[in-house]
Design a protein around this motif. Structure first.
Motif, PDB file in Angstrom:
ATOM      1  N   ASN A  79      85.290-141.539 -14.562  1.00 43.37           N
ATOM      2  CA  ASN A  79      85.517-142.169 -15.870  1.00 43.37           C
ATOM      3  C   ASN A  79      84.567-143.344 -16.090  1.00 43.37           C
ATOM      4  N   ILE A  80      84.405-144.159 -15.048  1.00 48.71           N
ATOM      5  CA  ILE A  80      83.557-145.351 -15.176  1.00 48.71           C
ATOM      6  C   ILE A  80      82.108-144.944 -15.409  1.00 48.71           C
ATOM      7  N   MET A  81      81.641-143.956 -14.634  1.00 45.10           N
ATOM      8  CA  MET A  81      80.246-143.542 -14.779  1.00 45.10           C
ATOM      9  C   MET A  81      79.995-142.938 -16.160  1.00 45.10           C
ATOM     10  N   ALA A  82      80.896-142.037 -16.591  1.00 44.45           N
ATOM     11  CA  ALA A  82      80.719-141.395 -17.901  1.00 44.45           C
ATOM     12  C   ALA A  82      80.758-142.437 -19.015  1.00 44.45           C
ATOM     13  N   ALA A  83      81.646-143.413 -18.888  1.00 46.79           N
ATOM     14  CA  ALA A  83      81.758-144.458 -19.914  1.00 46.79           C
ATOM     15  C   ALA A  83      80.456-145.252 -20.008  1.00 46.79           C
ATOM     16  N   GLN A  84      79.843-145.535 -18.845  1.00 45.91           N
ATOM     17  CA  GLN A  84      78.582-146.287 -18.862  1.00 45.91           C
ATOM     18  C   GLN A  84      77.450-145.457 -19.460  1.00 45.91           C
ATOM     19  N   VAL A  85      77.461-144.138 -19.188  1.00 42.10           N
ATOM     20  CA  VAL A  85      76.447-143.265 -19.788  1.00 42.10           C
ATOM     21  C   VAL A  85      76.621-143.266 -21.314  1.00 42.10           C
ATOM     22  N   ALA A  86      77.876-143.128 -21.773  1.00 47.35           N
ATOM     23  CA  ALA A  86      78.143-143.108 -23.217  1.00 47.35           C
ATOM     24  C   ALA A  86      77.692-144.418 -23.863  1.00 47.35           C
TER      25      ALA A  86
ATOM     26  N   ASN B 100      72.463-137.085  -6.222  1.00 50.56           N
ATOM     27  CA  ASN B 100      72.479-135.629  -6.052  1.00 50.56           C
ATOM     28  C   ASN B 100      71.830-134.925  -7.242  1.00 50.56           C
ATOM     29  N   ASN B 101      72.185-135.361  -8.456  1.00 49.25           N
ATOM     30  CA  ASN B 101      71.543-134.824  -9.656  1.00 49.25           C
ATOM     31  C   ASN B 101      70.306-135.679  -9.944  1.00 49.25           C
ATOM     32  N   PRO B 102      69.086-135.111  -9.796  1.00 49.92           N
ATOM     33  CA  PRO B 102      67.880-135.941  -9.910  1.00 49.92           C
ATOM     34  C   PRO B 102      67.777-136.684 -11.239  1.00 49.92           C
ATOM     35  N   LYS B 103      68.428-136.166 -12.267  1.00 50.00           N
ATOM     36  CA  LYS B 103      68.387-136.843 -13.562  1.00 50.00           C
ATOM     37  C   LYS B 103      69.070-138.209 -13.513  1.00 50.00           C
ATOM     38  N   ASN B 104      69.912-138.405 -12.514  1.00 49.08           N
ATOM     39  CA  ASN B 104      70.645-139.668 -12.451  1.00 49.08           C
ATOM     40  C   ASN B 104      69.842-140.818 -11.856  1.00 49.08           C
ATOM     41  N   GLU B 105      68.666-140.538 -11.309  1.00 50.51           N
ATOM     42  CA  GLU B 105      67.887-141.620 -10.690  1.00 50.51           C
ATOM     43  C   GLU B 105      67.606-142.743 -11.679  1.00 50.51           C
ATOM     44  N   HIS B 106      67.126-142.352 -12.841  1.00 48.58           N
ATOM     45  CA  HIS B 106      66.782-143.342 -13.860  1.00 48.58           C
ATOM     46  C   HIS B 106      68.033-144.101 -14.308  1.00 48.58           C
ATOM     47  N   LEU B 107      69.111-143.342 -14.524  1.00 48.05           N
ATOM     48  CA  LEU B 107      70.371-143.944 -14.975  1.00 48.05           C
ATOM     49  C   LEU B 107      70.885-144.985 -13.978  1.00 48.05           C
ATOM     50  N   MET B 110      68.954-148.099 -14.106  1.00 49.83           N
ATOM     51  CA  MET B 110      69.291-148.819 -15.329  1.00 49.83           C
ATOM     52  C   MET B 110      70.628-149.549 -15.187  1.00 49.83           C
ATOM     53  N   LEU B 111      71.532-148.968 -14.395  1.00 52.92           N
ATOM     54  CA  LEU B 111      72.865-149.554 -14.251  1.00 52.92           C
ATOM     55  C   LEU B 111      72.956-150.477 -13.029  1.00 52.92           C
ATOM     56  N   GLY B 112      71.824-150.869 -12.484  1.00 58.75           N
ATOM     57  CA  GLY B 112      71.820-151.956 -11.507  1.00 58.75           C
ATOM     58  C   GLY B 112      71.690-151.579 -10.044  1.00 58.75           C
ATOM     59  N   VAL B 113      71.573-150.272  -9.726  1.00 58.38           N
ATOM     60  CA  VAL B 113      71.369-149.888  -8.326  1.00 58.38           C
ATOM     61  C   VAL B 113      69.908-150.197  -7.968  1.00 58.38           C
ATOM     62  N   ASP B 114      69.681-150.844  -6.815  1.00 59.35           N
ATOM     63  CA  ASP B 114      68.327-151.297  -6.495  1.00 59.35           C
ATOM     64  C   ASP B 114      67.398-150.143  -6.120  1.00 59.35           C
ATOM     65  N   VAL B 115      67.899-149.227  -5.285  1.00 58.49           N
ATOM     66  CA  VAL B 115      67.050-148.131  -4.813  1.00 58.49           C
ATOM     67  C   VAL B 115      67.831-146.823  -4.935  1.00 58.49           C
ATOM     68  N   THR B 116      67.161-145.776  -5.436  1.00 63.37           N
ATOM     69  CA  THR B 116      67.810-144.474  -5.498  1.00 63.37           C
ATOM     70  C   THR B 116      67.013-143.493  -4.639  1.00 63.37           C
ATOM     71  N   VAL B 117      67.730-142.596  -3.989  1.00 63.40           N
ATOM     72  CA  VAL B 117      67.076-141.592  -3.167  1.00 63.40           C
ATOM     73  C   VAL B 117      67.574-140.222  -3.619  1.00 63.40           C
ATOM     74  N   HIS B 144      57.480-151.037  -3.915  1.00 64.30           N
ATOM     75  CA  HIS B 144      58.124-151.388  -5.181  1.00 64.30           C
ATOM     76  C   HIS B 144      58.658-150.061  -5.725  1.00 64.30           C
ATOM     77  N   GLU B 145      59.974-149.899  -5.747  1.00 60.39           N
ATOM     78  CA  GLU B 145      60.548-148.558  -5.893  1.00 60.39           C
ATOM     79  C   GLU B 145      60.271-147.900  -7.244  1.00 60.39           C
ATOM     80  N   ASP B 146      59.742-148.642  -8.217  1.00 62.09           N
ATOM     81  CA  ASP B 146      59.528-148.034  -9.520  1.00 62.09           C
ATOM     82  C   ASP B 146      58.109-147.495  -9.696  1.00 62.09           C
ATOM     83  N   LEU B 147      57.260-147.686  -8.701  1.00 63.66           N
ATOM     84  CA  LEU B 147      55.864-147.277  -8.865  1.00 63.66           C
ATOM     85  C   LEU B 147      55.509-146.107  -7.949  1.00 63.66           C
ATOM     86  N   ALA B 148      54.637-145.231  -8.471  1.00 63.23           N
ATOM     87  CA  ALA B 148      54.203-144.087  -7.682  1.00 63.23           C
ATOM     88  C   ALA B 148      52.703-143.938  -7.818  1.00 63.23           C
ATOM     89  N   ILE B 149      52.070-143.401  -6.766  1.00 66.67           N
ATOM     90  CA  ILE B 149      50.658-143.051  -6.849  1.00 66.67           C
ATOM     91  C   ILE B 149      50.582-141.539  -7.043  1.00 66.67           C
TER      92      ILE B 149
END
Lengths: 144, 218
Positions: A79-86, B100-107, B110-117, B144-149
């Motif tokens: 719920n928290i993750m989906a809410a933040q995405v929305a 797990n879902n690669p699309k979530n890396e950017h998200l 954006m939501l404050g996680v420092d490093v995503t793998v 610097h985790e946001d840059l790539a060569i």
């Protein structure tokens, strides 16, 4: 008004059915198709099978046009993750999120989500019947 | 350095084992009591039973003095909330999430996680490097985790073929660092013309890597 609801349990299905009955444009998302049996028999809204933490699923539910997003699955984190995405990806004006854990609820309310915590709400109602209002509540585990 | 690992699947298990053998102070949080018991036989008291998204568990784990929290459960939503709780409530300096879902890396970033793998993206990059037919190769993610060569192989139908650097509108936060032409390494200036056969080495912000890809190799 366009409303997207994630989680078609008792609460989600009830909200969806009532809003639909009142003429709103409702989409409901649930991982399991059988969950949609809880909807009112005359429900005219859209049902989508999938998880609301996937941006593509939210898009197909019409999140880009939604005025309201409601996250009421039984998983707090989902719920928290989906809410933040929305809120942050799709800029939905009104985002409401159910969180059972009072500590997480407090944390994310401070971060600006509109949250509902059934644990504190229901406990307060019951305690009010048992010992009356105005009693001191203990600190939550994990609160500083 | 004190590191908390949340999630005792295969990744969490081997990560804990490796970090311990390198001499770090490590604590592993796992939800399944049977696994906790088995791991305690391996690692001793550095494994505790609990839900890492719960403040009480993080408090018991001593998150307030942790330098790093690494969330490697199999669920993206759990990894996100674990990192956010560690940051918000315990002011942990560095949070790392498995995605797990690669699309979530950017998200997540954006939501404050420092490093995503993302294992998926990591393997995709390895495949691109291993299979030469790919015209656009992700060579390296910088510290610097946001840059790539990246390395773009310019062909005759590349949109930038036969154009000078100054004519090319690069996406934001991308620069062309070098051009490899046959045996020569060219340091590009505005007048340098890109020709088919060139390898263009660029540094790109991860958010613009795909945009740069379509600009250079079509």
């Amino acid at each position: 008004m366009k409303v997207v609801i994630m989680g078609c349990g008792r609460v989600g299905a009830r909200i969806a059915s009532i809003l639909d009955h009142n003429g709103h444009d409702v989409s409901v998302i649930d991982k399991e198709s059988r969950a949609f049996r809880r909807l009112a028999p005359d429900f005219r809204g859209q049902t989508i099978i999938g998880t609301g933490i996937d941006e593509d699923v939210l898009r197909s539910a019409g999140i880009e046009q939604a005025q309201v997003f409601i996250a009421v699955t039984n998983g707090d984190n989902r719920n928290i993750m989906a809410a933040q995405v929305a809120r942050h990806v799709f800029n939905v004006p009104e985002v409401i999120c159910r969180i059972y854990d009072p500590v997480r609820e407090d944390t994310y309310r401070r971060l600006g989500l509109t949250t509902v915590c059934p644990t504190t709400t229901i406990s307060a109602i019951i305690l009010d019947h048992v010992i009356g209002a105005g009693e001191n509540l203990p600190h939550e585990r994990g609160e500083e | 350095m004190y590191i908390i690992v949340v999630g005792g699947g295969k990744v969490g298990y081997y990560l804990t084992k490796t970090l311990l053998s390198e001499g770090y102070e490590v604590l592993l949080i796992e939800r399944n009591p049977a696994k906790v018991e088995a791991y305690q036989e391996d690692f001793g008291a550095v494994v505790i039973d609990g839900d890492g998204a719960e403040a009480a568990t993080l408090a018991a784990a001593g998150a307030a003095r942790a330098d790093v929290v690494i969330a490697v459960t199999g669920e993206d939503e759990d990894n996100l909330i674990i990192c956010q709780m560690a940051k918000q409530k315990f002011h942990v300096g560095r949070t790392i999430a498995r995605v797990n879902n690669p699309k979530n890396e950017h998200l997540f970033r954006m939501l404050g996680v420092d490093v995503t793998v993302s294992q998926t993206n990591y393997i995709r990059h390895l495949i691109e490097q291993a299979i030469p037919k790919h015209a656009f190769i992700h060579l390296l993610s910088l510290r610097h985790e946001d840059l790539a060569i990246v390395d773009a192989k310019i062909s005759e139908d590349s949109p930038v073929a036969h154009r000078s650097i100054s004519e090319i509108a690069l996406p934001p936060n991308c620069i062309i660092a070098a051009i490899i032409r046959g045996p020569h390494l060219l340091v590009p200036s505005g007048t340098t013309e890109i020709v088919p056969g060139d390898d263009v080495i660029a540094i790109a912000h991860r958010d613009y890597e795909d945009e740069l890809r379509s600009l250079l190799v079509a």
